[in-house]
Write a protein that holds these residues in place. Structure first.
Motif, PDB file in Angstrom:
ATOM      1  N   ILE A 269      57.146 -44.002 114.237  1.00  0.00           N
ATOM      2  CA  ILE A 269      58.113 -42.987 114.787  1.00  0.00           C
ATOM      3  C   ILE A 269      59.301 -43.065 113.408  1.00  0.00           C
ATOM      4  CG2 ILE A 269      59.445 -42.774 116.650  1.00  0.00           C
ATOM      5  CD1 ILE A 269      56.538 -42.975 117.620  1.00  0.00           C
ATOM      6  N   GLU A 270      59.353 -43.974 113.446  1.00  0.00           N
ATOM      7  CA  GLU A 270      60.694 -43.037 112.129  1.00  0.00           C
ATOM      8  C   GLU A 270      60.575 -42.099 111.624  1.00  0.00           C
ATOM      9  OE1 GLU A 270      63.650 -44.545 112.199  1.00  0.00           O
ATOM     10  OE2 GLU A 270      63.579 -45.909 113.853  1.00  0.00           O
ATOM     11  N   VAL A 271      59.203 -42.806 110.621  1.00  0.00           N
ATOM     12  CA  VAL A 271      58.617 -41.648 109.352  1.00  0.00           C
ATOM     13  C   VAL A 271      58.267 -40.540 110.364  1.00  0.00           C
ATOM     14  CG1 VAL A 271      56.553 -41.560 107.490  1.00  0.00           C
ATOM     15  CG2 VAL A 271      57.689 -43.688 108.314  1.00  0.00           C
ATOM     16  N   LEU A 272      57.631 -40.531 111.296  1.00  0.00           N
ATOM     17  CA  LEU A 272      57.801 -38.964 111.957  1.00  0.00           C
ATOM     18  C   LEU A 272      58.893 -38.403 112.211  1.00  0.00           C
ATOM     19  CD1 LEU A 272      54.739 -37.808 113.520  1.00  0.00           C
ATOM     20  CD2 LEU A 272      56.279 -38.304 115.534  1.00  0.00           C
ATOM     21  N   PHE A 273      59.782 -39.018 113.012  1.00  0.00           N
ATOM     22  CA  PHE A 273      61.267 -37.969 113.263  1.00  0.00           C
ATOM     23  C   PHE A 273      61.688 -37.922 111.880  1.00  0.00           C
ATOM     24  CE2 PHE A 273      60.583 -39.897 117.321  1.00  0.00           C
ATOM     25  CZ  PHE A 273      61.030 -38.423 118.140  1.00  0.00           C
ATOM     26  N   TYR A 274      61.574 -38.596 110.472  1.00  0.00           N
ATOM     27  CA  TYR A 274      62.444 -38.627 109.448  1.00  0.00           C
ATOM     28  C   TYR A 274      61.387 -37.361 109.484  1.00  0.00           C
ATOM     29  CZ  TYR A 274      64.537 -38.949 105.204  1.00  0.00           C
ATOM     30  OH  TYR A 274      65.687 -38.266 103.767  1.00  0.00           O
ATOM     31  N   CYS A 275      60.318 -37.337 108.538  1.00  0.00           N
ATOM     32  CA  CYS A 275      59.786 -36.310 107.796  1.00  0.00           C
ATOM     33  C   CYS A 275      59.558 -34.708 109.194  1.00  0.00           C
ATOM     34  CB  CYS A 275      57.960 -36.954 107.909  1.00  0.00           C
ATOM     35  SG  CYS A 275      57.781 -37.742 106.192  1.00  0.00           S
ATOM     36  N   ASN A 276      59.497 -35.139 110.995  1.00  0.00           N
ATOM     37  CA  ASN A 276      60.072 -33.523 110.871  1.00  0.00           C
ATOM     38  C   ASN A 276      61.054 -32.776 110.491  1.00  0.00           C
ATOM     39  OD1 ASN A 276      59.021 -32.052 113.026  1.00  0.00           O
ATOM     40  ND2 ASN A 276      60.665 -33.064 114.275  1.00  0.00           N
ATOM     41  N   THR A 277      61.777 -33.627 109.968  1.00  0.00           N
ATOM     42  CA  THR A 277      62.816 -33.016 110.151  1.00  0.00           C
ATOM     43  C   THR A 277      62.585 -32.182 108.155  1.00  0.00           C
ATOM     44  OG1 THR A 277      64.264 -34.720 110.703  1.00  0.00           O
ATOM     45  CG2 THR A 277      64.754 -33.407 109.705  1.00  0.00           C
ATOM     46  N   TRP A 278      62.115 -33.050 107.899  1.00  0.00           N
ATOM     47  CA  TRP A 278      61.857 -32.366 106.254  1.00  0.00           C
ATOM     48  C   TRP A 278      61.168 -31.170 106.497  1.00  0.00           C
ATOM     49  CZ3 TRP A 278      64.628 -32.369 102.306  1.00  0.00           C
ATOM     50  CH2 TRP A 278      64.932 -33.502 101.576  1.00  0.00           C
ATOM     51  N   PHE A 279      60.050 -31.325 107.242  1.00  0.00           N
ATOM     52  CA  PHE A 279      59.369 -29.986 107.642  1.00  0.00           C
ATOM     53  C   PHE A 279      60.289 -28.448 108.162  1.00  0.00           C
ATOM     54  CE2 PHE A 279      56.180 -32.908 106.560  1.00  0.00           C
ATOM     55  CZ  PHE A 279      55.325 -32.709 106.044  1.00  0.00           C
ATOM     56  N   ASP A 280      60.836 -29.486 108.854  1.00  0.00           N
ATOM     57  CA  ASP A 280      61.880 -28.112 109.554  1.00  0.00           C
ATOM     58  C   ASP A 280      62.612 -27.304 108.189  1.00  0.00           C
ATOM     59  OD1 ASP A 280      62.484 -26.883 112.140  1.00  0.00           O
ATOM     60  OD2 ASP A 280      64.567 -27.436 111.148  1.00  0.00           O
ATOM     61  N   CYS A 281      62.814 -28.637 107.763  1.00  0.00           N
ATOM     62  CA  CYS A 281      64.225 -27.609 106.292  1.00  0.00           C
ATOM     63  C   CYS A 281      63.504 -27.239 105.649  1.00  0.00           C
ATOM     64  CB  CYS A 281      64.333 -29.155 106.061  1.00  0.00           C
ATOM     65  SG  CYS A 281      65.941 -28.685 104.630  1.00  0.00           S
ATOM     66  N   LEU A 282      61.868 -27.298 105.057  1.00  0.00           N
ATOM     67  CA  LEU A 282      61.524 -26.660 103.763  1.00  0.00           C
ATOM     68  C   LEU A 282      60.975 -25.145 105.093  1.00  0.00           C
ATOM     69  CD1 LEU A 282      59.223 -29.271 102.552  1.00  0.00           C
ATOM     70  CD2 LEU A 282      60.954 -27.802 101.860  1.00  0.00           C
ATOM     71  N   ASP A 283      60.910 -25.213 106.583  1.00  0.00           N
ATOM     72  CA  ASP A 283      59.793 -24.003 107.284  1.00  0.00           C
ATOM     73  C   ASP A 283      61.033 -23.019 106.781  1.00  0.00           C
ATOM     74  OD1 ASP A 283      58.276 -23.445 108.252  1.00  0.00           O
ATOM     75  OD2 ASP A 283      59.305 -22.818 109.605  1.00  0.00           O
ATOM     76  N   VAL A 284      62.349 -23.406 107.239  1.00  0.00           N
ATOM     77  CA  VAL A 284      63.466 -22.512 107.029  1.00  0.00           C
ATOM     78  C   VAL A 284      63.971 -22.476 105.130  1.00  0.00           C
ATOM     79  CG1 VAL A 284      66.014 -22.727 107.710  1.00  0.00           C
ATOM     80  CG2 VAL A 284      64.160 -23.506 109.296  1.00  0.00           C
ATOM     81  N   ILE A 285      63.974 -22.356 104.998  1.00  0.00           N
ATOM     82  CA  ILE A 285      64.420 -22.692 103.558  1.00  0.00           C
ATOM     83  C   ILE A 285      63.038 -21.387 102.722  1.00  0.00           C
ATOM     84  CG2 ILE A 285      64.633 -23.218 101.419  1.00  0.00           C
ATOM     85  CD1 ILE A 285      65.823 -26.004 102.544  1.00  0.00           C
ATOM     86  N   PHE A 286      61.866 -21.601 102.907  1.00  0.00           N
ATOM     87  CA  PHE A 286      60.448 -21.783 102.296  1.00  0.00           C
ATOM     88  C   PHE A 286      59.816 -20.523 104.093  1.00  0.00           C
ATOM     89  CE2 PHE A 286      61.290 -25.014  99.560  1.00  0.00           C
ATOM     90  CZ  PHE A 286      61.108 -24.522  98.241  1.00  0.00           C
TER      91      PHE A 286
END
Length: 389
Positions: A269-286
């Protein structure tokens, strides 16, 4: 590394996924449902629905993409639960469905589920075929000490000779602020020499970084020298070595996460929430989801990290991110004293963040004397400054 206590809203999960107390969903489950939900909202709501046994047939008022994302995350949760229970036949069928509806070229949720499904498959295969297990070592596990020029400006404001040791130089752009600050000194306090030791595992990249620094500082008329130290592994660098150097200031940047739990469900759960934020960030930037550079970055960095954290246990799990309290205990035990960042450093950091595209989504907050950098309210990185006491 010892485990630290959990503190975020989605931590302290007991070792049973269905009992996990997710944060409250971002909307009521009565038809008053927003469209175009963020990736974070989808993960939270999908988790709540999974725990409560909510019927997804009642979610017809969601836009189609959001409904598909909710169902996909629900499927991922179920796959993780079957894997935990070692019901591998069911888990294998569910993971095949997850991979069918997910994609490394899709939305942030589809990309997230793609890498987590692969990691769960890897975990299942390791349990089914222990003789074929492979150790997936991820370079730069939990102890990468980096330097930050902005944090060092005040600590060396009266020094005539400065020696910087950078354990992860990359492009070297982080030192431009320090170099410009030294160039603007009063003539009575000019720096005699600036030395930077570049430490890393790839000699050619270190040489390129040294040349870039040399070219940048040439116009500033500062006596500058750099030295390259190539090592075989970042594990060759130990905290004791750094302490014996007695640096005036040491800055380290760490993942702000509790990803070292022995309990698989907590860690998942910890890694899922954390990585979800990274993927959302990359989707906005790229925004181009077919961008090969973005896909390569996600595969090499996020994909390998997720796989090691989710699929591996004990000595095979090399990625062991821990929270700020654990780092404080470690460095205090080594005789280092944490120091606060100056107001000019805070001010410049805020300006730099706002100058980035989509800078309104970045957050900069204090955690004691440390600074945390986040995306849409979720903390991603923590920056510490230390001195020898």
């Amino acid at each position: 590394m010892a485990e630290s206590s959990a503190s975020s809203g989605y931590q302290n999960m007991p070792c049973s996924l269905p009992q996990y107390d997710f944060p409250k969903p971002p909307c009521k489950l009565d038809g008053n449902i927003p469209s175009n939900m963020s990736a974070q909202e989808i993960i939270k709501l999908a988790g709540t629905c999974y725990i409560r046994g909510f019927d997804y047939g009642r979610l017809d008022s969601y836009v189609k993409e959001d409904q598909q994302s909710l169902e996909l995350v629900h499927l991922l949760f179920t796959s993780a639960e079957m894997t935990r229970k070692k019901q591998y036949d069911q888990a294998a069928r569910l993971l095949m469905r997850c991979l069918t509806f997910s994609s490394q070229w899709g939305s942030p949720i589809q990309r997230l589920c793609y890498y987590f499904s692969r990691a769960l498959q890897d975990r299942m295969e390791r349990h089914l075929k222990p003789a074929l297990n492979h150790t997936n070592k991820v370079d730069g596990c939990y102890s990468k000490t980096q330097s930050n020029g902005l944090a060092m400006i005040k600590s060396v404001e009266n020094a005539s000779g400065i020696h910087v040791i950078d354990l992860e130089i990359r492009t070297g752009v982080q030192w431009s602020g320090l170099m410009q600050s030294l160039a603007l000194r009063h003539p009575s306090h000019l720096v005699d020499t600036l030395r930077i030791t570049l430490v890393g595992m790839k000699g050619e990249e270190l040489i390129d970084s040294g040349r870039r620094l040399d070219e940048f500082i040439e116009a500033l008329a500062i006596p500058f020298f750099y030295r390259i130290v190539e090592i075989s592994s970042m594990e060759d660098i130990h905290e004791d070595v750094i302490v014996r150097l007695r640096p005036r200031i040491m800055v380290n940047i760490e993942v702000e996460g509790e990803h070292n739990s022995r309990c698989f469900e907590n860690r998942f759960i910890e890694v899922l929430f954390y990585c979800n934020t990274w993927f959302d960030c990359l989707d906005v930037i790229f925004p181009d989801r077919l961008d090969t550079c973005r896909v390569m970055y996600e595969e090499v960095f996020s994909g390998k990290t997720i796989r090691n954290l989710i699929a591996c246990e004990r000595k095979d799990r090399w990625v062991r991110y821990v929270g700020t309290d654990v780092w404080r205990c470690l460095f205090n035990h080594k005789g280092l004293k944490e120091i606060s960042f100056s107001y000019p450093a805070w001010y410049q950091a805020r300006i730099l963040l706002k100058e980035f595209p989509h800078g309104e989504y970045y957050t900069l907050e204090a955690n004691g004397s440390a600074v945390t950098i986040g995306w849409k309210g979720t903390q991603l990185l923590a920056i510490f400054a230390w001195t020898c006491s």
